[in-house]
Write an enzyme that holds these catalytic residues in place. Structure first.
Site, PDB file in Angstrom:
ATOM      1  N   ARG A 176       2.526  -0.058  12.690  1.00 38.74           N
ATOM      2  CA  ARG A 176       1.431  -0.531  11.686  1.00 38.74           C
ATOM      3  C   ARG A 176       0.975   0.618  10.653  1.00 38.74           C
ATOM      4  O   ARG A 176       0.838   0.649   9.608  1.00 38.74           O
ATOM      5  CB  ARG A 176      -0.020  -1.185  12.305  1.00 38.74           C
ATOM      6  CG  ARG A 176      -0.762  -1.804  11.108  1.00 38.74           C
ATOM      7  CD  ARG A 176      -0.014  -2.909  10.576  1.00 38.74           C
ATOM      8  NE  ARG A 176      -0.793  -3.801   9.557  1.00 38.74           N
ATOM      9  CZ  ARG A 176      -0.621  -4.732   8.706  1.00 38.74           C
ATOM     10  NH1 ARG A 176       0.830  -4.960   8.850  1.00 38.74           N
ATOM     11  NH2 ARG A 176      -1.493  -5.461   8.219  1.00 38.74           N
ATOM     12  N   ASP A 201       4.065  -0.234  -6.812  1.00 32.95           N
ATOM     13  CA  ASP A 201       4.722  -0.953  -5.621  1.00 32.95           C
ATOM     14  C   ASP A 201       6.176  -0.011  -5.436  1.00 32.95           C
ATOM     15  O   ASP A 201       7.031  -0.378  -6.178  1.00 32.95           O
ATOM     16  CB  ASP A 201       5.013  -2.363  -5.676  1.00 32.95           C
ATOM     17  CG  ASP A 201       5.582  -2.920  -4.363  1.00 32.95           C
ATOM     18  OD1 ASP A 201       6.142  -2.109  -3.540  1.00 32.95           O
ATOM     19  OD2 ASP A 201       5.819  -4.237  -4.446  1.00 32.95           O
ATOM     20  N   HIS A 220       2.028  -1.716  -2.944  1.00 28.94           N
ATOM     21  CA  HIS A 220       2.707  -3.171  -2.556  1.00 28.94           C
ATOM     22  C   HIS A 220       1.799  -4.084  -2.138  1.00 28.94           C
ATOM     23  O   HIS A 220       1.678  -5.132  -2.487  1.00 28.94           O
ATOM     24  CB  HIS A 220       3.739  -2.752  -1.347  1.00 28.94           C
ATOM     25  CG  HIS A 220       4.523  -4.073  -0.906  1.00 28.94           C
ATOM     26  ND1 HIS A 220       5.073  -4.908  -1.801  1.00 28.94           N
ATOM     27  CD2 HIS A 220       4.209  -4.661   0.370  1.00 28.94           C
ATOM     28  CE1 HIS A 220       5.699  -5.853  -0.883  1.00 28.94           C
ATOM     29  NE2 HIS A 220       4.946  -5.672  -0.021  1.00 28.94           N
ATOM     30  N   ASP A 221       0.754  -3.616  -1.732  1.00 33.01           N
ATOM     31  CA  ASP A 221      -0.721  -4.458  -1.331  1.00 33.01           C
ATOM     32  C   ASP A 221      -1.347  -5.208  -2.804  1.00 33.01           C
ATOM     33  O   ASP A 221      -2.011  -6.113  -2.507  1.00 33.01           O
ATOM     34  CB  ASP A 221      -1.714  -3.606  -0.536  1.00 33.01           C
ATOM     35  CG  ASP A 221      -1.296  -3.731   0.923  1.00 33.01           C
ATOM     36  OD1 ASP A 221      -0.498  -4.525   1.370  1.00 33.01           O
ATOM     37  OD2 ASP A 221      -2.173  -3.042   1.589  1.00 33.01           O
ATOM     38  N   SER A 236       6.051 -10.492  -1.230  1.00 30.82           N
ATOM     39  CA  SER A 236       6.728  -9.741  -0.446  1.00 30.82           C
ATOM     40  C   SER A 236       7.848 -10.477   0.545  1.00 30.82           C
ATOM     41  O   SER A 236       8.716 -11.092  -0.070  1.00 30.82           O
ATOM     42  CB  SER A 236       5.922  -8.968   0.719  1.00 30.82           C
ATOM     43  OG  SER A 236       6.536  -7.889   1.613  1.00 30.82           O
TER      44      SER A 236
END
Length: 375
Positions: free
Chosen positions: A224, A319, A352-353, A154
């Protein structure tokens, strides 16, 4: 219980740099400190060092645990350690908390020597370029002329790419994972919504909340929650939560009905309990500003022409925040310049994680590439 193949108990280190650092914004800091950790042993030739660059909420604690808090496991511990893909029996690995961070490096929560108070909103804006310049100072301190590799996911991948451009002679391999050459308009928009959640919190006080003895917890919490929605794929959220009800029935209220709501609130509350709001603002702006092609009229191949490192670029199929198409932009620009580049597109449903997870195919790709780096 000891972690499998762990580097074990680690101790953060701190270094102070008393020479001023000029920042891209035009501001400067007369001095600064960086907190870092190391794993493995630097060889006699000083040729086996690998720098790990962290993403938005990451820091220097990449692997291992702390003696006083064994549950605090490094954020990439599944990747870094003896016998792991980034093998500390072979490599000397460095993790650093970036300038402007909130885990010990000089940042908004540090004391401003001019006022005797925390910097707060007075801390200058920093960019990816500034982070890399500061990391180069750390490399000098450690006696590392050239990194065997610089890697990150990232925002960390952007730093690895910047290393290849700002210091092409000091990096042999760049591993750019789940990243992009610049943010899309949609990504900038997500960051702006998250920032507005913080800026509009009544406890923000123009960034000087520490002087009021408060933190903008509501804003951080919302920021968050927004981030977590973008880090996960739709399929993973469906698999983990679906439309499961928290209490087995509709409550007909604005309290938690669905499990996914409970998850987002939990993640938001946890984040607001340890992360600094000004650091969040600075870091998301650094994300927005990064664009190596900006000074080349948008011509990415021209911008990457000065890179001489070998590259591994990795993306993940689900992602959608840093899609595979964005990684391929980097690959095509490097190939245009006849650079050595390997590319892997990993089929993983975690969004994405994915770059943080222990996916067998992903780790096999990293292991194969890293094993072939000559030290």
């Amino acid at each position: 219980m000891p972690l499998e193949n762990s580097v074990g108990v680690v101790v953060p280190q701190r270094v102070r740099f008393n020479e001023p650092i000029a920042l891209r914004s035009g501001a400067s800091l007369p001095s600064f400190e960086l907190v870092y950790e190391t794993y493995g042993t630097l060889n006699a030739a000083r040729s086996n060092a690998v720098l790990i660059c962290h993403a938005l909420s990451g820091g220097h604690h990449v692997a291992g645990t702390y003696a006083d808090n064994p549950k605090n496991v490094g954020w990439w511990d599944n990747l870094v350690g003896p016998g792991k893909p980034l093998d500390t029996n072979r490599f000397f690995v460095v993790g650093v908390n970036n300038l402007g961070g909130c885990y010990g490096s000089t940042g908004p929560i540090s004391i401003n020597p001019d006022t005797g108070k925390r910097y707060g909103a007075d801390f200058p804006m920093v960019t990816v370029e500034d982070w890399v310049a500061a990391q180069a100072r750390l490399a000098d301190h450690l006696g590392i002329d050239t990194w065997a590799a610089v890697m990150g996911g990232s925002l960390g991948g952007m730093q690895a790419l910047e290393w290849s451009l700002q210091f092409p002679e000091r990096i042999r391999h760049a591993l750019v994972i789940a990243s992009a050459p610049k943010l899309s308009a949609q990504n900038i928009a997500f960051n702006e919504v998250a920032r507005q959640a913080i800026l509009s919190d009544p406890d923000f006080h123009g960034g000087h909340y520490a002087e009021h003895g408060v933190v903008p917890a509501k804003g951080l919490r919302l920021a968050r929650m927004i981030g977590h929605i973008t880090y996960l794929s739709d399929s993973q959220m469906g698999e983990k939560f679906g439309r499961q009800l928290r209490h087995g029935e509709h409550k007909f209220s604005y309290d938690v009905d669905f499990e996914v709501e409970s998850y987002l609130r939990y993640q938001g509350d946890k984040f607001a309990g340890f992360f600094d709001a000004n650091t969040y603002l600075i870091t998301t702006k650094a994300l927005d500003y990064f664009d190596p092609a900006y000074k080349y009229d948008g011509d990415l191949p021209a911008a990457l022409e000065r890179a001489t490192a070998n590259f591994l670029v990795v993306s993940f199929t689900t992602d959608w925040r840093f899609s595979p198409a964005r990684s391929r932009e980097i690959v095509f620009a490097l190939l245009h310049n006849r650079r050595h580049v390997a590319y892997a597109e990993i089929d993983c449903d975690a969004g994405h994680d994915s770059f943080l997870l222990d996916d067998a195919h992903y780790h096999a790709v990293l292991r194969a590439y890293l094993e072939n780096i000559s030290i």
